[in-house]
Design an enzyme around this catalytic site. Sequence first.
Site: not given
Length: 378
Positions: A95, A350
């Site tokens: 990603e 995150c």
Amino acid sequence: MAGETIVNLLDLDAEGLVAYCGSLGEKAFRAKQLQRWIHQYNAADFDGMTDLAKSLREKLKGRAVIGTPDILSDHVSADGTRKWLINVGNGNAVETVFIPEETRGTLCVSSQAGCAVNCRFCSTGKQGFSRNLSTGEIVGQLRMAEFALRASLGRAPGPNGKAERVITNVVMMGMGEPLLNYSAVVPAMRLMLDDNAYGLSRRRVTLSTSGVVPMMDRLGAELPVALAVSLHAPNDALRDELVPLNKKHPLRELMAACQRYLKVAPRDFITFEYCMLDGVNDTEAHARELLAVTRDVPCKFNLIPFNPFPESGLVRSKTEQIKRFAQVLIDAGVVTTIRKTRGDDIDAACGQLAGAVKDRTRLAERTGASKIIEVRAV
């Protein structure tokens, strides 16, 4: 040409491209021309490279390609964060995440498919490690994202002047431990810094590591960019549990490496990243212990609210507790920020970079699931 290995020109930094042109009997200046066409004009093939001699264009055909990512999905969060899911083969995906802000645009780049470090609070590590990405696969994320973002804004490709560039900062904080893929990551970062490619300054390229001490020293000697360290615990006993690499490179060794790095770094501080876990590492006593362990390293702290995932068994610290923890650090005179969670509605926050396409064999080994490619809705 029969039997020749096809070269992906994205795998070559400036030095590598000069050597490649030399192998074709071409002069060094051709490498700069090629580099600008590829990284500044987003050329997809050689026919459009009009200032290259036709003879060189013909040589390149059949010998070289300009690799492009195989994009599986492209999602935009309600807060403007944009995530691309990129197929890297064998049932694996990585990603790339763009985070827009008022004065800058930051791209979070992956360096590995999966991760071998297996931090307890990070979903990426739960899928296991598959392979390192190539230089082309790493810098290709920046190339793809920069020109996709320009296209969405109606900006044409061209030299990356400050007024035109969309991506102003790159953080090597995506999937993987960058320093465990050093031989591919460093050439990719050289291209990010190269004025004939993306022209970013060393202060605007940040590498985040969980603490691979020997490679921190090597990076400092060869290509010192801004450095962030995934710390997450104020003592070895707790860090051994949260960041298993600590058993190999404990805190005293890591802090000494940070001090050495600062002698050559483009910034005069290390950023310590600290994931806030309820009842695990988030008390005021932990904060005071953190100040003690980092006292000899000029630093700033980036406190990261944990992004939960089912396999972790962990819980995000309460907002008020994060603020109390931060205040202890601030009162001691240390710059401290609390990271704003971005893109969590598209699993781009995150610690959530696990990839929607997972390696079938490793998934079966870890979960006992049937051997299928699992695609998670986003």
